[in-house]
Scaffold this active site. Structure first.
Site, PDB file in Angstrom:
ATOM      1  N   TYR A 132       7.041 -13.815 -14.085  1.00 57.79           N
ATOM      2  CA  TYR A 132       5.943 -12.919 -13.691  1.00 57.79           C
ATOM      3  C   TYR A 132       4.622 -13.456 -14.234  1.00 57.79           C
ATOM      4  CZ  TYR A 132       3.275  -8.572 -13.177  1.00 57.79           C
ATOM      5  OH  TYR A 132       2.332  -7.630 -12.831  1.00 57.79           O
ATOM      6  N   ALA A 148       3.907 -16.509 -15.089  1.00 58.03           N
ATOM      7  CA  ALA A 148       3.565 -17.757 -14.384  1.00 58.03           C
ATOM      8  C   ALA A 148       2.990 -17.452 -13.007  1.00 58.03           C
ATOM      9  CB  ALA A 148       4.803 -18.638 -14.253  1.00 58.03           C
ATOM     10  N   ALA A 160       0.806  -1.225   0.000  1.00 60.00           N
ATOM     11  CA  ALA A 160       0.000   0.000   0.000  1.00 60.00           C
ATOM     12  C   ALA A 160       0.838   1.273   0.000  1.00 60.00           C
ATOM     13  CB  ALA A 160      -0.925   0.002   1.220  1.00 60.00           C
ATOM     14  N   VAL A 164       5.673  -9.880   2.270  1.00 58.17           N
ATOM     15  CA  VAL A 164       4.498 -10.748   2.090  1.00 58.17           C
ATOM     16  C   VAL A 164       4.874 -12.182   1.720  1.00 58.17           C
ATOM     17  CG1 VAL A 164       2.828  -8.927   1.516  1.00 58.17           C
ATOM     18  CG2 VAL A 164       4.196  -9.981  -0.320  1.00 58.17           C
ATOM     19  N   ARG A 185       2.790   2.610  -2.259  1.00 59.23           N
ATOM     20  CA  ARG A 185       2.849   3.424  -3.486  1.00 59.23           C
ATOM     21  C   ARG A 185       2.001   2.770  -4.584  1.00 59.23           C
ATOM     22  NH1 ARG A 185       8.947   1.930  -5.792  1.00 59.23           N
ATOM     23  NH2 ARG A 185       8.180   0.306  -7.176  1.00 59.23           N
TER      24      ARG A 185
HETATM   25  P1  NAD Z   1       4.768  -0.694  -7.470  1.00 62.81           P
HETATM   26  O1  NAD Z   1       6.111  -1.271  -7.688  1.00 62.81           O
HETATM   27  O2  NAD Z   1       4.555   0.764  -7.648  1.00 62.81           O
HETATM   28  O3  NAD Z   1       4.223  -1.075  -6.017  1.00 62.81           O
HETATM   29  C1  NAD Z   1       4.366  -2.372  -5.504  1.00 62.81           C
HETATM   30  C2  NAD Z   1       4.015  -2.390  -4.051  1.00 62.81           C
HETATM   31  O4  NAD Z   1       4.232  -3.725  -3.566  1.00 62.81           O
HETATM   32  C3  NAD Z   1       4.880  -1.471  -3.193  1.00 62.81           C
HETATM   33  O5  NAD Z   1       4.065  -0.882  -2.190  1.00 62.81           O
HETATM   34  C4  NAD Z   1       5.876  -2.420  -2.531  1.00 62.81           C
HETATM   35  O6  NAD Z   1       6.315  -1.983  -1.263  1.00 62.81           O
HETATM   36  C5  NAD Z   1       5.038  -3.670  -2.404  1.00 62.81           C
HETATM   37  N1  NAD Z   1       5.862  -4.863  -2.308  1.00 62.81           N
HETATM   38  C6  NAD Z   1       6.706  -5.366  -3.218  1.00 62.81           C
HETATM   39  N2  NAD Z   1       7.299  -6.471  -2.740  1.00 62.81           N
HETATM   40  C7  NAD Z   1       6.819  -6.657  -1.497  1.00 62.81           C
HETATM   41  C8  NAD Z   1       7.052  -7.625  -0.493  1.00 62.81           C
HETATM   42  N3  NAD Z   1       7.903  -8.637  -0.667  1.00 62.81           N
HETATM   43  N4  NAD Z   1       6.366  -7.517   0.679  1.00 62.81           N
HETATM   44  C9  NAD Z   1       5.496  -6.501   0.883  1.00 62.81           C
HETATM   45  N5  NAD Z   1       5.227  -5.559  -0.047  1.00 62.81           N
HETATM   46  C10 NAD Z   1       5.897  -5.638  -1.210  1.00 62.81           C
HETATM   47  O7  NAD Z   1       3.833  -1.541  -8.440  1.00 62.81           O
HETATM   48  P2  NAD Z   1       2.314  -1.366  -8.899  1.00 62.81           P
HETATM   49  O8  NAD Z   1       2.330  -1.076 -10.341  1.00 62.81           O
HETATM   50  O9  NAD Z   1       1.557  -0.486  -7.983  1.00 62.81           O
HETATM   51  O10 NAD Z   1       1.853  -2.886  -8.737  1.00 62.81           O
HETATM   52  C11 NAD Z   1       0.881  -3.323  -7.804  1.00 62.81           C
HETATM   53  C12 NAD Z   1       0.335  -4.670  -8.260  1.00 62.81           C
HETATM   54  O11 NAD Z   1      -0.261  -4.529  -9.555  1.00 62.81           O
HETATM   55  C13 NAD Z   1       1.417  -5.757  -8.411  1.00 62.81           C
HETATM   56  O12 NAD Z   1       0.918  -6.990  -7.947  1.00 62.81           O
HETATM   57  C14 NAD Z   1       1.624  -5.820  -9.904  1.00 62.81           C
HETATM   58  O13 NAD Z   1       2.088  -7.078 -10.330  1.00 62.81           O
HETATM   59  C15 NAD Z   1       0.222  -5.535 -10.417  1.00 62.81           C
HETATM   60  N6  NAD Z   1       0.223  -5.076 -11.806  1.00 62.81           N
HETATM   61  C16 NAD Z   1       0.800  -3.888 -12.155  1.00 62.81           C
HETATM   62  C17 NAD Z   1       0.798  -3.504 -13.491  1.00 62.81           C
HETATM   63  C18 NAD Z   1       1.402  -2.221 -13.945  1.00 62.81           C
HETATM   64  O14 NAD Z   1       1.466  -2.005 -15.179  1.00 62.81           O
HETATM   65  N7  NAD Z   1       1.846  -1.337 -13.070  1.00 62.81           N
HETATM   66  C19 NAD Z   1       0.222  -4.349 -14.453  1.00 62.81           C
HETATM   67  C20 NAD Z   1      -0.332  -5.546 -14.060  1.00 62.81           C
HETATM   68  C21 NAD Z   1      -0.340  -5.899 -12.722  1.00 62.81           C
END
Ligand code: NAD
Length: 238
Positions: free
Chosen positions: A148, A150, A9, A61, A11
């Site tokens: 990713y 998978a 949460a 996590v 960012r």
């Molecule tokens: P981001 O990198 O901006 O944020 C990721 C968040 O996950 C951060 O708050 C980070 O602290 C947290 N995080 C990462 N590893 C962690 C861990 N081991 N333990 C606890 N927290 C952890 O990415 P985002 O774009 O906001 O992505 C959020 C979700 O959306 C992810 O699951 C990502 O796979 C999915 N997603 C994003 C996109 C995209 O284009 N941005 C596309 C498809 C899916």
């Protein structure tokens, strides 16, 4: 008042989901890996606007013990949003087994862990909603993002199966398969690469964290009869 737990949460998408849940009256448990300062800023930002209870935690996590401690402190739990995730871009042949394990642990094992910890609490209420933030790559696969893809395909499979397991208990399990959402996760792309990619998106723009947060609220506003769904939010890209 209902209570939601959101992972990742600090960012991006997770931060926006947390805000929208708070503005819709949810008390929050917010989890990030390390950047507690960012979570604290978010808590203060929300508390200036709405009267909800927010608790922040730093935890990886992919670590079941760390997550167990957080869930031990959550009596009430109506919603879990599994949003934390990481990506890896590169050829499969260049990837080490450790890098593979890390992607699967953070993106997929974590969803098993939080579900295992949340479901007993939801069963007591005979209600609840688990929303997994997935990716279109989990549906169709992406070159240079095999691990990713998978991991997210695994999330989609877990979602469909767990929905069947929990539907008799009135607990919904759904996933939101995001397309290209403009966050730091895509910061490795140059502006030229991003512009070229945008041409393939019929909506003619990238998705925003607000688009995803709106989909989360859409799931929560419907009934538990909508379950086991992988809802795509991608501007008709894939
Ligand atoms: P981001 O990198 O901006 O944020 C990721 C968040 O996950 C951060 O708050 C980070 O602290 C947290 N995080 C990462 N590893 C962690 C861990 N081991 N333990 C606890 N927290 C952890 O990415 P985002 O774009 O906001 O992505 C959020 C979700 O959306 C992810 O699951 C990502 O796979 C999915 N997603 C994003 C996109 C995209 O284009 N941005 C596309 C498809 C899916």
């Amino acid at each position: 008042m209902k209570t939601a737990l959101v992972t990742g949460a600090s960012r991006g998408i997770g931060r926006e989901i947390a805000k929208v849940l708070a503005f819709n009256g949810y008390n929050l448990h917010l989890v990030c890996e390390k950047n507690v300062k960012m979570l604290q800023d978010l808590k203060e930002e929300i508390e200036k606007e709405v009267k909800v209870t927010i608790k922040n935690y730093a935890a990886d996590v992919s670590n079941y013990e760390d997550l167990s401690k957080i869930f031990d402190g959550t009596d009430e739990l109506d919603v879990v949003v599994n949003n934390a995730g990481i990506s890896y871009v590169g050829l499969l042949t260049d990837m080490t087994p450790e890098e593979w394990q890390r992607i699967i642990s953070v993106n997929l094992n974590s969803v098993f862990y939080t579900s295992k910890l949340a479901v007993p609490k939801m069963l007591k209420k005979h209600a609840g909603s688990i929303i997994n933030i997935s990716s279109v790559w989990g549906n169709v696969g992406a070159s240079t993002e095999v691990a990713y893809s998978a991991s997210k395909a695994g999330v989609n499979g877990l979602t469909r199966a767990l929905a069947k397991e929990l539907a008799p208990s009135n607990i919904a399990v759904n996933a939101i398969a995001c397309g290209f959402i403009d966050t730091d996760m895509n910061a490795h792309l140059s502006s030229e690469e991003k512009e070229a990619l945008k041409d393939f998106i019929p909506a003619n723009r990238f998705g925003t964290p607000s688009d995803v947060a709106a989909a989360v609220m859409g799931v929560l506003r419907t009934t538990s009869y909508m379950t086991g769904q992988i809802i795509t939010v991608d501007g008709a890209w894939i």
